[in-house]
Design an enzyme around this catalytic site. Structure first.
Site, PDB file in Angstrom:
ATOM      1  N   ASP A 275     -44.964  -1.582 -37.257  1.00  0.00           N
ATOM      2  CA  ASP A 275     -44.108  -2.521 -37.980  1.00  0.00           C
ATOM      3  C   ASP A 275     -44.917  -3.790 -38.221  1.00  0.00           C
ATOM      4  O   ASP A 275     -45.856  -4.088 -37.482  1.00  0.00           O
ATOM      5  CB  ASP A 275     -42.847  -2.842 -37.164  1.00  0.00           C
ATOM      6  CG  ASP A 275     -41.711  -3.343 -38.039  1.00  0.00           C
ATOM      7  OD1 ASP A 275     -40.769  -2.565 -38.280  1.00  0.00           O
ATOM      8  OD2 ASP A 275     -41.775  -4.490 -38.502  1.00  0.00           O
TER       9      ASP A 275
ATOM     10  N   ARG B 157     -19.283  -1.912 -52.926  1.00  0.00           N
ATOM     11  CA  ARG B 157     -20.390  -2.815 -52.571  1.00  0.00           C
ATOM     12  C   ARG B 157     -20.371  -4.067 -53.456  1.00  0.00           C
ATOM     13  O   ARG B 157     -20.617  -5.173 -52.990  1.00  0.00           O
ATOM     14  CB  ARG B 157     -21.744  -2.096 -52.730  1.00  0.00           C
ATOM     15  CG  ARG B 157     -21.896  -0.826 -51.935  1.00  0.00           C
ATOM     16  CD  ARG B 157     -22.048  -1.066 -50.448  1.00  0.00           C
ATOM     17  NE  ARG B 157     -20.790  -1.048 -49.734  1.00  0.00           N
ATOM     18  CZ  ARG B 157     -20.114   0.052 -49.404  1.00  0.00           C
ATOM     19  NH1 ARG B 157     -20.581   1.238 -49.696  1.00  0.00           N
ATOM     20  NH2 ARG B 157     -18.988  -0.014 -48.759  1.00  0.00           N
TER      21      ARG B 157
END
Lengths: 277, 217
Positions: free
Chosen positions: A140, A32
């Protein structure tokens, strides 16, 4: 990255996000970091680490994104769904007053893959599913994704973890690479807007047996994370469960919850009784 | 299908009407004399009232319910004012470890308030306070934290406070800390644990700066 750099980076990640990486996951972390160094054109680890610590151009969020598969699809983190049907609901029905439905909340729910996954999973895998009324709410902060969730259109990528029989059972084909979830499921789930740090808005949703709140708290600063944890606590019934993303830990955020280790997942529980300090 | 659409769900998410001021007197009474649930609810409601910071902090002293304490700490961190920071800093002197720990976590959540306060805290008469203050330096930018921790090492006599500063430098120290760390390790009578910790910090800082040098060469 040498051992000392790895430890420094892990210390930083832990303090900033609560994510814990041991030597066993070093390769994963290095991958990463290499991706992010390449993306930011950063010459050295030291320069990249300085960029990360100063959060230049929102690098912390970019870095976290590299660790969390920042896309949503059906049956993502299936182990938590197994935990839901295998352990959590059994605990909840023991404590449930007669006649009250089981309530499950997916927040944030993005475009609906998670709440629809919960519904399909329970219909397919929980033997007690016909014995109870089950309410599933998806919420949301983003009104656009809520509209998309209500509409229920999905592409091949969102369905990649579903078998063909499941797709045939719960989706209607709309084109070669697009499907719509069946009306019966669309009409069974309530979609609402909510902000995790808005106490009044959260409270308006009532209390739940199980809350899925995955891969969002790691993006908050410490103060907002604490407020969200307080709100989530208030939205759980005593004994109710909170499921976070696989790389998240509530223990780093708040002492309000008990850690519960089940065969398929680690989850957090609102204690049944108040505790003393 | 056993799935049912919630009867009351879909209620619009909304904040309280800002024109409706909370009844601070009633909330104060609930915070002081209510049940644990009522005290927690009062603490959460008062978390939206900046003038209530003192009230919230005062309630911590006699509060035993961990949920109420947490709500108060979160409220003070969320308010984030200078007054809140000062109230939390005072708790670092508490004999109650739960209060000290809670105050530290809350202070770490309000990093903007720390740079102005940490230098004095790091010179406090109480070595326990100085030690806890070192940990708070972690939320600062690495150059600021390095400067503060180096200053601590240059003047500090208490080995445990030095070790706390070294720990911070191991995590985020910059190369200018290397000579300071070397002097710390070379002090006559420096305890073995401090020499060991200093060695690790120096190794980590050197590794990072060597790599940076290679990349720049």
């Amino acid at each position: 990255m040498n051992e000392d750099e790895f430890r420094r980076l892990c210390d930083f990640i832990y303090r900033r996000t609560g994510m814990v990486f041991t030597e066993a996951r070093r390769y994963y972390v290095e991958r990463r970091v290499t991706e992010r160094r390449s993306a930011t054109n950063t010459a050295s680890f030291a320069a990249y680490f300085a960029r990360l610590r100063r959060d230049l151009d929102g690098e912390v969020e970019q870095f976290i994104n590299a660790f969390t598969v920042n896309e949503t699809y059906f049956f993502r983190e299936e182990h938590q769904l197994r935990c839901l049907s295998g352990d959590l609901l059994a605990r909840r029905i023991e404590a449930r007053p007669a006649g009250r439905p089981l309530r499950i909340w997916s927040v944030p729910c993005s475009t609906g893959e998670e709440p629809y996954s919960i519904a399909i999973w329970l219909l397919e895998n929980w033997p007690m599913v016909d014995a109870f009324e089950i309410e599933i709410v998806g919420s949301d902060i983003d009104t656009r994704v809520i509209e998309a969730a209500r509409a229920g259109h999905f592409g091949r990528r969102a369905l990649m973890r579903l078998s063909e029989p499941l797709i045939a059972k719960y989706f209607e084909p709309e084109g070669p690479e697009s499907w719509r979830i069946i009306a019966e499921l669309r009409n069974s789930i309530d979609f609402t807007t909510v902000n995790l740090v808005d106490a009044a808005g959260m409270r308006a949703h009532g209390v739940f047996d199980v809350i899925f709140c995955r891969n969002v708290l790691i993006y908050f600063d410490d103060a907002s994370r604490r407020i969200a944890a307080e709100n989530l606590y208030d939205n759980l019934m005593p004994g109710g469960f909170l499921c976070l993303g696989h790389s998240e830990s509530m223990s780093r955020i708040s002492p309000l919850f008990d850690v519960c280790r089940y065969a398929d997942a680690i989850v957090y529980q609102r204690p049944r009784e108040p505790r003393h300090g | 299908m056993p799935l049912i659409r919630p009867k009351a769900a879909g209620a619009p998410a909304s904040s309280p009407d800002p024109r409706t001021a909370p009844d601070v007197a009633a909330l104060k009474a609930a915070l002081q004399h209510g049940t644990p649930d009522a005290r927690r609810a009062a603490a959460r409601a008062l978390a939206g009232v900046p003038e209530a910071a003192g009230l919230l902090a005062a309630a911590l002293a006699g509060e035993e319910d961990i949920r109420v304490r947490e709500a108060i700490f979160t409220g003070l961190a969320g308010l984030g004012t200078g007054e809140c920071a000062d109230l939390l800093l005072a708790l670092l002197r508490s004999p109650d470890a739960g209060l000290r720990g809670g105050a530290l976590d809350a202070l770490a959540a309000m990093p903007a308030r720390l740079p102005a306060r940490l230098p004095a805290l790091l010179r406090d008469d109480d070595p326990d306070v100085r030690l806890l203050a070192c940990g708070l330096a972690r939320v600062l930018a690495s150059d600021e934290a390095t400067a503060l921790m180096c200053a601590v090492l240059e003047r500090e006599a208490e080995p445990n406070v030095c070790a706390a500063a070294v720990d911070v430098l191991a995590e985020l120290g910059e190369p200018q800390a290397l000579p300071v760390l070397a002097r710390c390790a070379a002090r006559p009578g420096a305890p073995a644990f401090l020499v060991f910790a200093t060695g690790i910090a120096m190794r980590r800082i050197r590794a990072a700066s060597d790599r940076a040098g290679e990349a720049g060469a």
